[in-house]
Design a protein around this motif. Sequence first.
Motif, PDB file in Angstrom:
ATOM      1  N   ILE A  32       0.822  -1.217   0.000  1.00 36.22           N
ATOM      2  CA  ILE A  32       0.000   0.000   0.000  1.00 36.22           C
ATOM      3  C   ILE A  32       0.858   1.270   0.000  1.00 36.22           C
ATOM      4  CG2 ILE A  32      -1.625   1.370   1.362  1.00 36.22           C
ATOM      5  CD1 ILE A  32      -2.967  -1.264   2.172  1.00 36.22           C
ATOM      6  N   LEU A  33       1.947   1.287   0.771  1.00 36.88           N
ATOM      7  CA  LEU A  33       2.764   2.501   0.853  1.00 36.88           C
ATOM      8  C   LEU A  33       3.313   2.926  -0.510  1.00 36.88           C
ATOM      9  CD1 LEU A  33       4.688   2.044   4.241  1.00 36.88           C
ATOM     10  CD2 LEU A  33       2.883   3.681   3.717  1.00 36.88           C
ATOM     11  N   PRO A  34       3.969   2.050  -1.282  1.00 37.38           N
ATOM     12  CA  PRO A  34       4.416   2.467  -2.616  1.00 37.38           C
ATOM     13  C   PRO A  34       3.255   2.822  -3.542  1.00 37.38           C
ATOM     14  CG  PRO A  34       5.556   0.467  -1.938  1.00 37.38           C
ATOM     15  CD  PRO A  34       4.442   0.694  -0.956  1.00 37.38           C
ATOM     16  N   ALA A  51      12.707   0.697   2.923  1.00 33.18           N
ATOM     17  CA  ALA A  51      12.143   0.168   4.166  1.00 33.18           C
ATOM     18  C   ALA A  51      11.564  -1.227   3.956  1.00 33.18           C
ATOM     19  CB  ALA A  51      11.065   1.114   4.693  1.00 33.18           C
ATOM     20  N   ASN A  52      10.916  -1.448   2.821  1.00 32.50           N
ATOM     21  CA  ASN A  52      10.377  -2.775   2.514  1.00 32.50           C
ATOM     22  C   ASN A  52      11.490  -3.813   2.429  1.00 32.50           C
ATOM     23  OD1 ASN A  52       7.632  -2.327   2.479  1.00 32.50           O
ATOM     24  ND2 ASN A  52       7.498  -1.996   0.282  1.00 32.50           N
ATOM     25  N   ALA A  53      12.587  -3.456   1.760  1.00 33.50           N
ATOM     26  CA  ALA A  53      13.706  -4.391   1.617  1.00 33.50           C
ATOM     27  C   ALA A  53      14.316  -4.729   2.972  1.00 33.50           C
ATOM     28  CB  ALA A  53      14.765  -3.801   0.692  1.00 33.50           C
ATOM     29  N   TYR A  64       6.952  -6.753  -3.073  1.00 29.13           N
ATOM     30  CA  TYR A  64       5.874  -5.923  -2.505  1.00 29.13           C
ATOM     31  C   TYR A  64       5.949  -4.499  -3.059  1.00 29.13           C
ATOM     32  CZ  TYR A  64       5.454  -9.712   0.938  1.00 29.13           C
ATOM     33  OH  TYR A  64       5.284 -10.924   1.552  1.00 29.13           O
ATOM     34  N   SER A  65       7.167  -3.958  -3.116  1.00 31.64           N
ATOM     35  CA  SER A  65       7.334  -2.588  -3.622  1.00 31.64           C
ATOM     36  C   SER A  65       6.970  -2.501  -5.097  1.00 31.64           C
ATOM     37  CB  SER A  65       8.780  -2.121  -3.416  1.00 31.64           C
ATOM     38  OG  SER A  65       9.111  -2.054  -2.048  1.00 31.64           O
ATOM     39  N   TRP A  66       7.387  -3.500  -5.871  1.00 33.80           N
ATOM     40  CA  TRP A  66       7.114  -3.498  -7.305  1.00 33.80           C
ATOM     41  C   TRP A  66       5.617  -3.607  -7.578  1.00 33.80           C
ATOM     42  CZ3 TRP A  66       5.792  -7.763 -10.776  1.00 33.80           C
ATOM     43  CH2 TRP A  66       5.865  -7.405 -12.124  1.00 33.80           C
ATOM     44  N   MET A 152      13.974  -0.109 -11.544  1.00 31.16           N
ATOM     45  CA  MET A 152      14.136   0.914 -10.508  1.00 31.16           C
ATOM     46  C   MET A 152      13.945   0.335  -9.108  1.00 31.16           C
ATOM     47  SD  MET A 152      12.321   3.041  -8.264  1.00 31.16           S
ATOM     48  CE  MET A 152      10.646   3.195  -8.886  1.00 31.16           C
ATOM     49  N   VAL A 153      12.888  -0.434  -8.907  1.00 27.23           N
ATOM     50  CA  VAL A 153      12.587  -0.964  -7.580  1.00 27.23           C
ATOM     51  C   VAL A 153      13.669  -1.940  -7.125  1.00 27.23           C
ATOM     52  CG1 VAL A 153      10.974  -2.370  -6.239  1.00 27.23           C
ATOM     53  CG2 VAL A 153      10.107  -0.599  -7.765  1.00 27.23           C
ATOM     54  N   PHE A 154      14.154  -2.777  -8.038  1.00 29.67           N
ATOM     55  CA  PHE A 154      15.188  -3.728  -7.623  1.00 29.67           C
ATOM     56  C   PHE A 154      16.473  -3.004  -7.238  1.00 29.67           C
ATOM     57  CE2 PHE A 154      18.810  -6.511  -8.331  1.00 29.67           C
ATOM     58  CZ  PHE A 154      18.467  -7.570  -7.494  1.00 29.67           C
ATOM     59  N   MET A 155      16.851  -1.987  -7.992  1.00 28.92           N
ATOM     60  CA  MET A 155      18.068  -1.251  -7.682  1.00 28.92           C
ATOM     61  C   MET A 155      17.976  -0.611  -6.300  1.00 28.92           C
ATOM     62  SD  MET A 155      19.670   2.071  -9.547  1.00 28.92           S
ATOM     63  CE  MET A 155      18.303   3.012  -8.901  1.00 28.92           C
TER      64      MET A 155
END
Length: 204
Positions: A32-34, A51-53, A64-66, A152-155
């Motif tokens: 939800i946050l991203p 923070a998720n990582a 989750y972020s992706w 982007m998210v993985f980096m």
Amino acid sequence: MEFDLFKEWFTLENIQELLSEYRSFGPLPGIILPMLEAFIPILPLVVFIMANAAAFGLWMGFIYSWVGACGGALIVFFLVRKYGQKRFFSFVSRHGKIKKLMDWIERHGFGPLFLILCFPFTPSSAINLVAGLSKIKTSQFVLAVLCGKLVMVFMVSFIGYDVRALFQQPIRTAIAAIIIVILWLVGKQFEKSFAQAPLKKTNE
């Protein structure tokens, strides 16, 4: 003043505490946050991803972020695409800079859009809105979002997975800093080239 305090609250430490406090909700807070950043541009997407990582681990935090970042972008795109003829969006689409960006997206399609979305400092909220107002193919935008956000998210997840290592391992810190600077410079070049692009003439 309250606005400044609101922005200052969104630190990595505070977001990690928030995720820890609501861990009983499973992956929902991490998704939800991203996703919210697509609707509220002032929210720090990079902080959410890091923070998720740190909270869920590299791979699950990345997923989750992706999912959240892509979901938010696509929701905004489809909402604007559906209601783009309404009075507010009609007014926005007539703005000079917005028309220029719409024209740029329509002319260049998937490739440059994918590259722009790879950069963590791109104003993705504006890109989502303008893409919805433009005539870009839905399939092109969806593919660009899924692939660009993936990179982007993985980096960012990789950097945020072990923040302490950035201080304990100077080489890793230097590499991360170089990557960020390069992405920032390339993003600025895209921004500069867009600003200098001529506005397509339209028949009134």
